[in-house]
Enzyme design. Structure first.
Site, PDB file in Angstrom:
ATOM      1  N   HIS A 109       4.902  -7.437  -0.433  1.00 40.60           N
ATOM      2  CA  HIS A 109       4.583  -8.697  -1.107  1.00 40.60           C
ATOM      3  C   HIS A 109       5.229  -8.743  -2.488  1.00 40.60           C
ATOM      4  O   HIS A 109       5.776  -7.757  -2.984  1.00 40.60           O
ATOM      5  CB  HIS A 109       3.068  -8.853  -1.212  1.00 40.60           C
ATOM      6  CG  HIS A 109       2.386  -8.946   0.120  1.00 40.60           C
ATOM      7  ND1 HIS A 109       1.740 -10.082   0.551  1.00 40.60           N
ATOM      8  CD2 HIS A 109       2.248  -8.035   1.127  1.00 40.60           C
ATOM      9  CE1 HIS A 109       1.236  -9.881   1.755  1.00 40.60           C
ATOM     10  NE2 HIS A 109       1.536  -8.638   2.123  1.00 40.60           N
ATOM     11  N   ASP A 124       0.852  -1.181   0.000  1.00 41.65           N
ATOM     12  CA  ASP A 124       0.000   0.000   0.000  1.00 41.65           C
ATOM     13  C   ASP A 124       0.894   1.238   0.000  1.00 41.65           C
ATOM     14  O   ASP A 124       1.991   1.220   0.578  1.00 41.65           O
ATOM     15  CB  ASP A 124      -0.864   0.040   1.258  1.00 41.65           C
ATOM     16  CG  ASP A 124      -1.966  -0.998   1.268  1.00 41.65           C
ATOM     17  OD1 ASP A 124      -2.009  -1.843   0.354  1.00 41.65           O
ATOM     18  OD2 ASP A 124      -2.787  -0.978   2.213  1.00 41.65           O
ATOM     19  N   SER A 131       8.276   3.280   5.390  1.00 42.73           N
ATOM     20  CA  SER A 131       9.342   3.759   4.529  1.00 42.73           C
ATOM     21  C   SER A 131       8.932   3.712   3.069  1.00 42.73           C
ATOM     22  O   SER A 131       7.820   4.057   2.728  1.00 42.73           O
ATOM     23  CB  SER A 131      10.623   2.971   4.758  1.00 42.73           C
ATOM     24  OG  SER A 131      11.712   3.628   4.177  1.00 42.73           O
TER      25      SER A 131
END
Length: 282
Positions: free
Chosen positions: A139, A82, A245
């Site tokens: 991911h 995200d 980050s």
């Protein structure tokens, strides 16, 4: 700029310890954070703030299995996390755009490994900034087999959009973890960039990789000849930030971007961002 003078690593070590404290006030702190940053806890596997034993456990929370379905197209590559798609494009002469008027090289990003950088000479790249409200696990954009992991020590400047616009070559100066995968289309790299208050970076195969034990660049090879084989499917978790980050992806040239993408757009883990050519049968 004040950040140049800050003791980045000392601050981050303190945050590492504090974020793991178990106190009677943890649930209240989490609720205040959720309200301040607009965290969508309805997507979390555990939406109750009182369940989390520490702030870091909340920050690295898992999502419900149904909230990030992968695209049906097996040739689609997906966002690894995200965040905000801050920059993307084709690496021009080995250069990547950090922000308007600021760039850096693939070799710098990869810790000065010129031979490795040459293998990404015609790669596409994408930079995704994870804000405090985002889900902080990373991911796989496509399936891949791990071939190398490189830890590059460095500074820990903030990676907020304002700082990225001010600090030259910031993404190649901050501490980072380079994970290189072999895919059906060629090499892919996922670079997890540290930042101030990022207390550690983890991978699913090595656990906590930062803070570093030493000061130099360290590298480890993986594969059948090493006795350590790591293969991950598209959408499978490969790592996480303990506080947030940025992720920089280097994608094979056969993996193109979809139309309609633009810098500054919000993306979600598992969202299709482009497609790859049909792999050539061996």
């Amino acid at each position: 700029m004040v950040q140049y003078a800050l003791p980045h690593h000392a601050i981050s070590r303190l945050v590492y310890r504090a974020s793991r404290w178990r106190t009677p006030f943890t649930a209240a702190l989490i609720r205040a954070f959720v309200q301040r940053f607009g965290v969508n806890l309805a997507e979390a596997a555990e939406p109750d703030p009182a369940i989390y034993p520490s702030f870091n456990a909340f920050f690295t929370r898992a999502l419900r299995a149904d909230v990030r379905p992968l695209p049906d197209d097996p040739l689609a590559w997906v966002s690894p996390c995200d965040g905000v798609l801050s920059q993307f494009g084709l690496a021009q002469s080995g250069n990547l755009i950090q922000a308007k008027g600021r760039d850096y090289t693939v070799a710098q990003l990869l810790g000065g490994d010129v031979a490795l950088a040459e293998q990404f000479g015609h790669s596409h790249y994408a930079t995704i900034y994870l804000s405090p409200k985002d889900y902080h696990r990373v991911h796989m954009p496509v399936a891949g087999r791990l071939v190398q992991m490189i830890h590059v020590p460095g500074r820990l400047f903030s990676v907020s959009p304002a700082t990225v616009q001010q600090v030259p070559e910031l993404l190649a100066r901050n501490e980072r973890l380079v994970c290189v995968f072999e895919t059906d289309w060629g090499l892919m790299a996922l670079v997890l960039v540290g930042a101030i208050n990022v207390a550690a970076i983890e991978t699913v195969w090595a656990g906590v990789v930062t803070p570093p034990a030493g000061q130099g660049i360290s590298s480890r090879r993986y594969g059948a000849d090493t006795g350590m084989q790591i293969a991950l499917d598209r959408g499978q978790e490969m790592g996480r930030f303990n506080l947030g980050s940025t992720v920089v992806m280097l994608l094979p040239s056969a993996c193109q971007f979809a139309s309609g993408l633009f810098p500054g757009m919000t993306v979600k883990m598992g969202q299709a961002l482009g497609g790859c050519a049909q792999p050539v049968a061996e």
